[in-house]
Scaffold this motif. Structure first.
Motif, PDB file in Angstrom:
ATOM      1  N   GLU A 167       5.916   2.829  -0.907  1.00 13.65           N
ATOM      2  CA  GLU A 167       5.147   1.599  -0.822  1.00 13.65           C
ATOM      3  C   GLU A 167       5.640   0.760   0.354  1.00 13.65           C
ATOM      4  O   GLU A 167       6.841   0.551   0.515  1.00 13.65           O
ATOM      5  CB  GLU A 167       5.283   0.793  -2.117  1.00 13.65           C
ATOM      6  N   VAL A 168       4.698   0.282   1.152  1.00 15.65           N
ATOM      7  CA  VAL A 168       5.022  -0.565   2.311  1.00 15.65           C
ATOM      8  C   VAL A 168       4.170  -1.829   2.243  1.00 15.65           C
ATOM      9  O   VAL A 168       3.041  -1.812   1.728  1.00 15.65           O
ATOM     10  CB  VAL A 168       4.772   0.179   3.637  1.00 15.65           C
ATOM     11  N   ARG A 191       1.554  -4.709   3.099  1.00 12.47           N
ATOM     12  CA  ARG A 191       0.312  -4.761   3.873  1.00 12.47           C
ATOM     13  C   ARG A 191       0.450  -5.802   4.994  1.00 12.47           C
ATOM     14  O   ARG A 191       0.926  -6.904   4.769  1.00 12.47           O
ATOM     15  CB  ARG A 191      -0.863  -5.150   2.975  1.00 12.47           C
ATOM     16  N   ASN A 223       5.612   9.759  -1.309  1.00  9.64           N
ATOM     17  CA  ASN A 223       4.802   8.541  -1.213  1.00  9.64           C
ATOM     18  C   ASN A 223       5.700   7.324  -1.367  1.00  9.64           C
ATOM     19  O   ASN A 223       6.491   7.234  -2.309  1.00  9.64           O
ATOM     20  CB  ASN A 223       3.724   8.527  -2.298  1.00  9.64           C
ATOM     21  N   LYS A 231       0.855  -1.191   0.000  1.00  8.66           N
ATOM     22  CA  LYS A 231       0.000   0.000   0.000  1.00  8.66           C
ATOM     23  C   LYS A 231       0.886   1.234   0.000  1.00  8.66           C
ATOM     24  O   LYS A 231       2.069   1.188   0.376  1.00  8.66           O
ATOM     25  CB  LYS A 231      -0.920  -0.004   1.211  1.00  8.66           C
ATOM     26  N   THR A 232       0.338   2.360  -0.410  1.00  8.21           N
ATOM     27  CA  THR A 232       1.099   3.613  -0.522  1.00  8.21           C
ATOM     28  C   THR A 232       0.770   4.525   0.655  1.00  8.21           C
ATOM     29  O   THR A 232      -0.394   4.704   1.016  1.00  8.21           O
ATOM     30  CB  THR A 232       0.760   4.324  -1.838  1.00  8.21           C
ATOM     31  N   ARG A 233       1.826   5.053   1.260  1.00  5.58           N
ATOM     32  CA  ARG A 233       1.619   6.039   2.324  1.00  5.58           C
ATOM     33  C   ARG A 233       2.726   7.080   2.249  1.00  5.58           C
ATOM     34  O   ARG A 233       3.788   6.856   1.641  1.00  5.58           O
ATOM     35  CB  ARG A 233       1.597   5.367   3.691  1.00  5.58           C
ATOM     36  N   LYS A 234       2.504   8.211   2.884  1.00  4.90           N
ATOM     37  CA  LYS A 234       3.449   9.318   2.812  1.00  4.90           C
ATOM     38  C   LYS A 234       4.497   9.174   3.909  1.00  4.90           C
ATOM     39  O   LYS A 234       4.179   8.973   5.075  1.00  4.90           O
ATOM     40  CB  LYS A 234       2.722  10.646   2.957  1.00  4.90           C
ATOM     41  N   ASP A 235       5.771   9.285   3.511  1.00  3.73           N
ATOM     42  CA  ASP A 235       6.869   9.242   4.467  1.00  3.73           C
ATOM     43  C   ASP A 235       6.897  10.547   5.247  1.00  3.73           C
ATOM     44  O   ASP A 235       6.935  11.644   4.666  1.00  3.73           O
ATOM     45  CB  ASP A 235       8.198   9.034   3.722  1.00  3.73           C
ATOM     46  N   GLU A 236       6.878  10.433   6.586  1.00  2.35           N
ATOM     47  CA  GLU A 236       6.802  11.632   7.428  1.00  2.35           C
ATOM     48  C   GLU A 236       8.055  12.495   7.316  1.00  2.35           C
ATOM     49  O   GLU A 236       7.981  13.715   7.488  1.00  2.35           O
ATOM     50  CB  GLU A 236       6.589  11.215   8.883  1.00  2.35           C
TER      51      GLU A 236
END
Length: 799
Positions: free
Chosen positions: A739-740, A742, A737, A727-732
């Motif tokens: 991918e990590v 699931r 964006n 899934k795609t999430r934003k790196d703080e």
């Protein structure tokens, strides 16, 4: 660079330690889960020699001292390369999965299973990939290991949906079914439509149908080894599935990280819940239903570098109830298995491995019928207590020795009958509990005589004692009195013993092919008596006695094995001949309840059997398209002079049996599966003519099993849709964006059973229409079919 490295280490190996030999040993495990890896390959490219890990992940290999590159690999896992200076005995435990990827090792061949089809002495042995089975079409959404076994050449099913399996002409009682080394006597649920093996709890499946090695015994036809998952050593995981008629759940995790782990799984059907919703309370059949549930448990713990203990357990129960309140009639049928195994592994030194096992097995069937104030109950079962010890010795790369012993204490309850009416209890005689001791010792030696010839020679010596307490009923002449002989506790009533030689060999050819041959002689001290053409819980297990002698038989087989396209395709053709003695059948017209105040073996007749055939197997295990084609031509006869003076076909004799199994991985999300089956119809006995006597319709039956049902054929299809692995999430930190993976994964599996709605025969029966005096009376044979086209949908999940 890789080539230069290989040449450098090869040069050093030639200069140093050329005379001395040392042993490299250790354990292979999965880097992700920590579970031991069975059949991992340990390969020395310079020497061209290697070995594989055993069923507990242990390996041992002795080579000349030197500096080496060693490749560790296993199918489905990334490989690991280690550079070693071998100047002493060395223990090296390796985790596979986080090392060098397979695609980077292009200079050497690291496919763990490469060449095994051709190189090993295994003849008539097939290992199944459990993960591949989960992508194939499943009956009612339940992945069934034994139904997959029935798709292999040389193995046939009893009937439509039936659970019993027949190997190279042998009966269902001639298959040794082991769950973590504990025997399973009835491997079926739902009257034979599902197996007791929950695929979520299973790690490996191995079928031996020919060339049985000496460490197995007690059965004549085959060995089905099923091992359970050990549990995740690294983290806690949950997986399961929801289907149309059943659900399942499994939980695993570490007891202590990297030291011990556990796995527990459960499964239950909800047919009874659906029936309650469909049958109104006002119906006379309210209260009827069926369900099964089963539980698997396994735990293991490393006591140190040289010791490890395992505990495995299984409990399963089926419950069938039928109620007819209008007639005040009810039937209750529970049956089930309980098994347990406690094992201890010990490493004496780098070359000597030991496994000690204690097992418990209990199978019980009960039939209870009641009408008004009358109640009838019938019970049957078997209970085993056993222990065995196995030693494995690895003197060098061309020599493996294994020896050990085994003991089982059997307690059989063929039939126990009771009846009562209100406060009156009828005399149905004492329940029979037949006790026996079975002991065996074995030795086998696998050695390479040269680079072309490898042999596996072994022998097994068995001893069997049928002991008291026991009452022998001897029938006198017609209208005469019976004689009863009583034997005391532990008194030896009958003693049997015998030697079982085993040999298998391989002659390697230079074109990626080999010839193999095998011979085995077997004793079997347990019998299964059946009144049905299909495997049912009402079948009765019975020991060898002073009247029922042990089954004996031998099997010889030869085969040609060849691989193509760098082992992408594995092919083989085998021919076999099997002879069986002291088989049993019920006497004509006998019923299990007839042995009230009698012995079950007084109702039996004895005979012989033979089977021969040819098997073709083509398997593709690499690439997007995988699967196999299996074809068997065979002939199986039985000879029981009391039943018929001439030999007759066995009820599961099939001339042709074809299976086509295919799986196609379109991409990471879509997988398709298909199976096609064609088989000659089963045999049965039908009337050859009829007549009327005293207004009763009577039949003259033809030769035994002289009628054959219509051919059986069926096509099943499946498709599995997986969710996205990442899934795609934003790196703080970076704001980008990424991918990590699931943590929660799931898939939908849709299957269609019997796609073209074939009406396959389950059984045939005789029916009549019209009136004899009216001149329109006629006899017809009618067919009963169980399953039309059946779609199913299952949701599987893991986190």
């Amino acid at each position: 660079m890789k080539v230069a490295s290989l040449l450098f280490f090869a040069f050093l190996a030639q200069l140093s330690f050329s005379q001395d030999k040392f042993t490299l040993s250790g354990s292979i495990s999965d880097a992700k889960t920590g579970e031991s890896v069975v059949g991992a390959k340990i390969f020395f490219p310079f020497l061209g020699e290697g070995t594989v890990s055993n069923s507990y992940g242990f390996y041992s290999i002795t080579v000349p001292a030197g500096n080496y590159e060693v490749i560790y690999s296993a199918t489905g896992l990334d490989s690991v390369v280690r550079l070693l200076v071998l100047d002493r005995d060395t223990i090296l435990n390796v985790e596979l999965g986080n090392g060098v990827a397979v695609k980077e090792l292009n200079e050497v061949n690291i496919n763990a299973k490469q060449g095994e089809n051709v190189n090993s002495t295994k003849i008539g042995q097939i290992e199944l990939d459990v993960n591949q089975l989960k992508t194939l079409p499943a009956f009612m959404g339940e992945v069934d290991i034994i139904k997959m076994i029935q798709l292999l050449p040389g193995v046939s099913s009893a009937s439509e949906g039936g659970q019993g399996f027949y190997v190279r002409g042998g009966g269902p009682d001639q298959n040794l079914v082991l769950l973590d080394e504990a025997q399973v006597y009835n491997a079926s649920h739902l009257f034979g439509f599902f197996s007791v093996f929950n695929a979520d709890a299973v790690k490996t499946v191995n079928l031996i149908k020919g060339g049985m090695p000496a460490n197995f015994g007690g059965r004549m036809s085959s060995v089905l080894e099923v091992t359970m998952n050990e549990g995740n050593y690294k983290q806690f995981r949950i997986k399961g599935g929801l289907g149309l008629i059943s659900s399942r759940l499994a939980f695993e995790g570490p007891i202590k990280k990297d030291v011990g782990s556990f796995m527990v799984s459960a499964r239950r059907t909800y047919i009874d819940v659906l029936m309650k919703a469909l049958i109104p309370k006002s119906s006379p059949f309210a209260g009827s239903g069926y369900f099964f549930h089963d539980f698997n448990l396994k735990a293991n713990y490393k006591l140190g570098k040289k010791d490890r203990i395992f505990f495995s357990g299984y409990y399963g129960k089926d419950q069938f109830t039928y109620a007819n309140r209008s007639d005040n009639f009810s039937v209750e049928m529970p049956w089930g298995n309980t098994t347990g195994a406690l094992r201890w592994n010990h490493i004496f030194n780098p070359k000597l491995f030991m496994n000690v096992t204690g097992t418990y097995t209990d199978y019980l069937f009960k039939f209870v019928s009641a009408q008004d104030v009358f109640k009838f109950e019938l019970k049957s079962g078997v209970r085993d207590l056993g222990n065995k010890i196995d030693f494995s010795y690895y003197p060098n790369t061309r020599h493996k020795i294994k020896w050990g012993s085994e003991y089982i204490f059997h307690t059989f309850t063929p039939v126990s009958v009771s009846a009562s009416q209100e406060d009156v209890v009828f005399d149905t005689g004492e329940a029979q509990h037949l006790k026996s001791h079975e002991t065996a010792v074995y030795l086998l030696d696998e050695v390479d005589l040269n680079e072309f010839i490898r042999v596996n020679v072994g022998a097994r010596y068995n001893m069997y004692q049928f002991v008291g307490p026991f009452k022998r009923f001897i029938h006198g002449p017609v209208n005469g009195q019976d004689t009863v002989i009583e034997y005391g506790k532990n008194e030896i009533i009958q003693f049997y013993h015998g030697l079982e030689p085993r040999i298998a060999g391989r002659f390697l050819l230079r074109d990626h092919s080999s010839f193999k041959a095998g011979y085995s002689y077997n004793y079997q001290y347990v019998h299964l008596t059946s009144l049905s053409a299909v495997s049912l819980p009402t079948d009765i297990w019975f020991p060898s006695t002073d009247l029922a002698k042990p089954q004996t038989g031998w099997q010889g087989s030869v085969g040609y094995f060849r691989n193509f396209k760098k082992d992408m395709y594995e092919t083989s053709i085998e021919v076999y001949y099997k002879k069986m003695n002291n088989l049993i059948e019920y006497k004509q017209g006998a019923l299990p309840q007839d042995n009230v105040n009698d012995n079950t073996d007084n109702l039996l007749v004895f005979g012989d059997g033979m089977s021969y055939g040819a098997e073709l197997f083509i398997k593709k295990s690499l690439g997007k398209l995988t699967g196999w084609i299996g074809y068997t031509w065979s002939k199986t006869d039985r000879y029981f002079p009391v039943l018929q003076p001439d030999p007759f076909p066995a009820k599961y004799d099939r001339r042709h049996d074809l299976s086509v199994v295919a799986g196609y991985k379109l991409n990471e999300r879509w997988t398709f599966g298909a199976t096609f089956i064609y088989a000659t119809g089963n045999t049965l006995t039908l009337p050859a003519s009829w007549y009327v006597q005293n207004q009763d319709l009577l039949f003259n039956y033809g030769a035994r099993n002289s009628t054959r049902m219509s051919p059986y054929h069926r096509l099943d299809l499946s498709v599995t849709l997986y969710d996205k692995a990442v899934k795609t999430r934003k790196d703080e930190k970076t704001g980008e964006n990424v991918e990590v993976p699931r943590r929660f994964r799931s898939n939908w599996s849709f299957s269609v059973y019997n796609v073209y709605n074939r009406s396959n025969p389950y059984f045939l029966y005789i029916d009549n229409d019209g009136e004899l005096l009216e001149g329109d009376f006629k006899i017809t044979v009618k067919q009963v079919t169980l399953f039309p086209i059946l779609p199913s949908l299952t949701w599987n999940f893991e986190f």
